[in-house]
Motif scaffolding. Structure first.
Motif, PDB file in Angstrom:
ATOM      1  N   GLY A  81       0.850  -1.210  -0.016  1.00 38.44           N
ATOM      2  CA  GLY A  81       0.108   0.009  -0.138  1.00 38.44           C
ATOM      3  C   GLY A  81       0.996   1.040  -0.021  1.00 38.44           C
ATOM      4  N   TYR A  82       2.162   1.210   0.342  1.00 40.69           N
ATOM      5  CA  TYR A  82       3.073   2.241   0.236  1.00 40.69           C
ATOM      6  C   TYR A  82       3.806   2.529  -1.099  1.00 40.69           C
ATOM      7  CZ  TYR A  82       6.958   4.999   1.879  1.00 40.69           C
ATOM      8  OH  TYR A  82       7.823   6.321   2.482  1.00 40.69           O
ATOM      9  N   TRP A  83       3.948   1.323  -1.790  1.00 38.48           N
ATOM     10  CA  TRP A  83       4.318   1.509  -3.177  1.00 38.48           C
ATOM     11  C   TRP A  83       3.220   0.949  -4.117  1.00 38.48           C
ATOM     12  CZ3 TRP A  83       9.419   2.748  -4.843  1.00 38.48           C
ATOM     13  CH2 TRP A  83      10.306   3.014  -3.931  1.00 38.48           C
ATOM     14  N   LYS A  84       3.426   1.560  -5.321  1.00 37.67           N
ATOM     15  CA  LYS A  84       2.672   0.877  -6.455  1.00 37.67           C
ATOM     16  C   LYS A  84       3.556  -0.171  -6.993  1.00 37.67           C
ATOM     17  CE  LYS A  84      -0.681   4.456  -7.392  1.00 37.67           C
ATOM     18  NZ  LYS A  84      -1.160   5.235  -8.565  1.00 37.67           N
ATOM     19  N   PRO A  85       3.170  -1.448  -7.477  1.00 35.60           N
ATOM     20  CA  PRO A  85       4.155  -2.240  -7.920  1.00 35.60           C
ATOM     21  C   PRO A  85       5.062  -1.934  -8.887  1.00 35.60           C
ATOM     22  CG  PRO A  85       1.760  -3.151  -8.678  1.00 35.60           C
ATOM     23  CD  PRO A  85       1.802  -1.683  -7.530  1.00 35.60           C
ATOM     24  N   ALA A  86       4.726  -1.283 -10.073  1.00 35.88           N
ATOM     25  CA  ALA A  86       5.507  -0.761 -11.096  1.00 35.88           C
ATOM     26  C   ALA A  86       6.547   0.118 -10.729  1.00 35.88           C
ATOM     27  CB  ALA A  86       4.488  -0.274 -12.308  1.00 35.88           C
ATOM     28  N   ASN A  87       6.115   1.205  -9.972  1.00 36.52           N
ATOM     29  CA  ASN A  87       7.114   2.008  -9.206  1.00 36.52           C
ATOM     30  C   ASN A  87       8.219   1.002  -8.603  1.00 36.52           C
ATOM     31  OD1 ASN A  87       4.130   3.868  -8.767  1.00 36.52           O
ATOM     32  ND2 ASN A  87       5.797   4.624 -10.006  1.00 36.52           N
ATOM     33  N   PHE A  88       7.793   0.374  -7.591  1.00 36.61           N
ATOM     34  CA  PHE A  88       8.710  -0.320  -6.892  1.00 36.61           C
ATOM     35  C   PHE A  88       9.675  -1.392  -7.655  1.00 36.61           C
ATOM     36  CE2 PHE A  88      10.056  -4.105  -4.553  1.00 36.61           C
ATOM     37  CZ  PHE A  88      11.004  -3.659  -3.548  1.00 36.61           C
ATOM     38  N   ALA A  89       9.074  -1.737  -8.706  1.00 39.37           N
ATOM     39  CA  ALA A  89       9.656  -2.902  -9.559  1.00 39.37           C
ATOM     40  C   ALA A  89      10.965  -2.085 -10.272  1.00 39.37           C
ATOM     41  CB  ALA A  89       8.767  -3.630 -10.562  1.00 39.37           C
ATOM     42  N   SER A  90      10.575  -0.648 -10.723  1.00 48.02           N
ATOM     43  CA  SER A  90      11.500  -0.086 -11.217  1.00 48.02           C
ATOM     44  C   SER A  90      12.642   0.441 -10.492  1.00 48.02           C
ATOM     45  CB  SER A  90      10.875   1.230 -11.930  1.00 48.02           C
ATOM     46  OG  SER A  90      11.772   2.012 -12.501  1.00 48.02           O
ATOM     47  N   ALA A  91      12.129   1.024  -9.246  1.00 49.78           N
ATOM     48  CA  ALA A  91      13.131   1.197  -8.123  1.00 49.78           C
ATOM     49  C   ALA A  91      13.972   0.113  -7.955  1.00 49.78           C
ATOM     50  CB  ALA A  91      12.580   1.976  -6.880  1.00 49.78           C
ATOM     51  N   ALA A  92      13.740  -0.967  -7.598  1.00 53.17           N
ATOM     52  CA  ALA A  92      14.346  -2.201  -7.256  1.00 53.17           C
ATOM     53  C   ALA A  92      15.316  -2.586  -8.140  1.00 53.17           C
ATOM     54  CB  ALA A  92      13.580  -3.347  -6.577  1.00 53.17           C
ATOM     55  N   ALA A  93      14.830  -2.533  -9.567  1.00 50.15           N
ATOM     56  CA  ALA A  93      15.595  -2.755 -10.684  1.00 50.15           C
ATOM     57  C   ALA A  93      16.716  -1.940 -10.726  1.00 50.15           C
ATOM     58  CB  ALA A  93      14.928  -2.954 -11.675  1.00 50.15           C
ATOM     59  N   THR A  94      16.639  -0.611 -10.605  1.00 46.83           N
ATOM     60  CA  THR A  94      17.624   0.190 -10.546  1.00 46.83           C
ATOM     61  C   THR A  94      18.757   0.041  -9.603  1.00 46.83           C
ATOM     62  OG1 THR A  94      16.148   1.777 -11.614  1.00 46.83           O
ATOM     63  CG2 THR A  94      18.117   2.737 -10.628  1.00 46.83           C
ATOM     64  N   LEU A  95      18.158  -0.170  -8.514  1.00 45.53           N
ATOM     65  CA  LEU A  95      19.288  -0.516  -7.379  1.00 45.53           C
ATOM     66  C   LEU A  95      19.928  -1.542  -7.448  1.00 45.53           C
ATOM     67  CD1 LEU A  95      20.470   0.590  -4.711  1.00 45.53           C
ATOM     68  CD2 LEU A  95      18.488  -0.352  -3.358  1.00 45.53           C
ATOM     69  N   ASP A  96      19.322  -2.681  -8.000  1.00 45.50           N
ATOM     70  CA  ASP A  96      19.943  -4.061  -8.212  1.00 45.50           C
ATOM     71  C   ASP A  96      21.137  -3.841  -9.470  1.00 45.50           C
ATOM     72  OD1 ASP A  96      19.674  -6.716  -7.428  1.00 45.50           O
ATOM     73  OD2 ASP A  96      19.249  -7.067  -9.622  1.00 45.50           O
ATOM     74  N   HIS A  97      20.589  -3.028 -10.496  1.00 43.86           N
ATOM     75  CA  HIS A  97      21.721  -2.956 -11.330  1.00 43.86           C
ATOM     76  C   HIS A  97      22.875  -2.022 -10.690  1.00 43.86           C
ATOM     77  CE1 HIS A  97      23.292  -1.242 -15.044  1.00 43.86           C
ATOM     78  NE2 HIS A  97      23.179  -0.012 -14.626  1.00 43.86           N
ATOM     79  N   LEU A  98      22.548  -1.053 -10.059  1.00 45.35           N
ATOM     80  CA  LEU A  98      23.669  -0.309  -9.433  1.00 45.35           C
ATOM     81  C   LEU A  98      24.529  -0.916  -8.673  1.00 45.35           C
ATOM     82  CD1 LEU A  98      21.724   3.169  -9.059  1.00 45.35           C
ATOM     83  CD2 LEU A  98      23.332   2.641 -11.056  1.00 45.35           C
ATOM     84  N   THR A  99      23.873  -1.992  -7.928  1.00 45.92           N
ATOM     85  CA  THR A  99      25.052  -2.708  -6.859  1.00 45.92           C
ATOM     86  C   THR A  99      25.243  -4.062  -7.208  1.00 45.92           C
ATOM     87  OG1 THR A  99      22.857  -3.556  -6.141  1.00 45.92           O
ATOM     88  CG2 THR A  99      23.559  -1.598  -5.063  1.00 45.92           C
ATOM     89  N   GLY A 100      25.188  -4.219  -8.572  1.00 47.27           N
ATOM     90  CA  GLY A 100      25.615  -5.516  -9.331  1.00 47.27           C
ATOM     91  C   GLY A 100      24.766  -6.718  -8.407  1.00 47.27           C
TER      92      GLY A 100
END
Length: 354
Positions: A81-100
């Motif tokens: 309820g705090y995140w919408k799934p598409a917004n979260f999926a994008s944020a997490a994918a970005t952080l996953d990319h940046l951190t290897g």
């Protein structure tokens, strides 16, 4: 399957969390980074970062700590309820990319101060139906392109998350952890989660829940890799058995003095999993070999409700018994956090690696 050991970093506004010494800089970037770096240096994979309104934003803290470390893996707790799934999926994918590839995610469906950030309560069935859709959609967005999804709670059309999540050894995308002990929660976990997290329940109770979840996975037609299991618990480790129990009992006596039957968390007795833990005290102060239930009577909540108490050898023996049931993910903690990161990393983890 290899075992994974994570810790807990208390991103809290109020100092003194679970016995941590009170200090003005308890949640500064320097303090939290010191803990994250200590985890890297003392054998831990990473740490769970809790979530809740009125606490520092978990994703922001995770990103800051990941930027200051090289192997630390944040297990980021988030609420649908705090995140919408598409917004979260994008944020997490970005952080996953940046951190290897260092991102892990813990989906939380328990009650919170929802109105404060514009969410609505809904009954239990509705909450977990929304959680199911959140998990389904986030996974699709990480593994597919041009996603169209039409659910009761979430919808997207021709959605592609960039940057793409890279499939890595032993994980196709950030691992999705999930907790919950109600029937509704277990049905979501059995079909949609990667790892089911348990609180510190006795061995027989955990065994029964693992068997039930595996049967549910088959019954409901799970489409993903087999569900894995994790344990989130306080490990109260001292040099000897006698010292551990003397200090544990003294700490609980102080908790009883400070919290004589009153609790700040309004949802303490509404969550099924938490109530299961509180009910354990009626079965005895100590269950199995060294599962201490009394902390829950005097303010201990969540992972602090029950403690595994003893020497490094005692606690390692108990954790191996959970491993033998099928637990492969361990999220441990005790306070003071930094001292225990180092001590348990040096004294407990080597025994579990044998």
């Amino acid at each position: 399957m290899s075992l994974e050991f994570l810790w807990y970093i208390p991103n809290q506004v109020t100092p003194g969390h679970r016995g941590e010494p009170v200090s003005a800089d308890h949640n500064s970037l320097e303090t939290l980074t010191t803990q994250a770096k200590a985890l890297e240096e003392h054998g831990w994979t990473g740490a769970l970062l809790g979530t809740g309104w009125g606490r520092p934003d978990t994703f922001t803290v995770a990103a800051a700590l990941a930027a200051r470390t090289s192997t630390f893996e944040p297990l980021i707790a988030v609420r649908p309820g705090y995140w919408k799934p598409a917004n979260f999926a994008s944020a997490a994918a970005t952080l996953d990319h940046l951190t290897g590839g260092r991102v892990r995610v813990n989906i939380v469906s328990g009650k919170d101060d929802l109105a404060a950030y514009g969410d609505t309560e809904g009954d239990q069935a509705d909450r977990y139906a929304r959680t199911r859709e959140f998990l389904q959609l986030v996974r699709k967005l990480w593994t597919q392109q041009q996603v169209t999804y039409r659910g009761e709670h979430f919808q997207v059309s021709e959605s592609t998350v960039e940057p793409r999540v890279v499939s890595r050894p032993n994980r196709a995308h950030p691992t999705l952890y999930f907790g919950g002990a109600s029937e509704a929660a277990e049905r979501v976990s059995a079909t949609e989660a990667d790892v089911q997290l348990f609180w510190g329940e006795p061995l027989d109770d955990v065994r029964e829940r693992i068997q039930r979840l595996r049967a549910l996975s088959d019954e409901l037609g799970r489409e993903h890799a087999p569900l894995e299991f994790g344990l989130r618990i306080t490990t109260f480790v001292r040099d000897t058995t006698e010292q551990a129990w003397a200090e544990a009992e003294a700490k609980v006596a102080e908790m009883a003095r400070l919290h004589p039957g009153t609790f700040a968390d309004p949802h303490r007795r509404t969550a099924v999993g938490q109530q299961r833990l509180l009910d354990l005290a009626a079965r005895g102060e100590v269950l199995d070999d060294n599962l201490y239930t009394t902390p829950g009577r005097f303010g201990g909540g969540g992972a602090a409700t029950t403690w595994l108490v003893g020497s490094p050898e005692d606690v390692a023996t108990s954790l191996r018994k959970y491993r033998d049931l099928g637990i492969t993910h361990f999220v441990l903690s005790d306070t003071p956090y930094l001292r225990e990161i180092r001590r348990q990393g040096d004294r407990l983890l080597p025994l579990l690696a044998e």
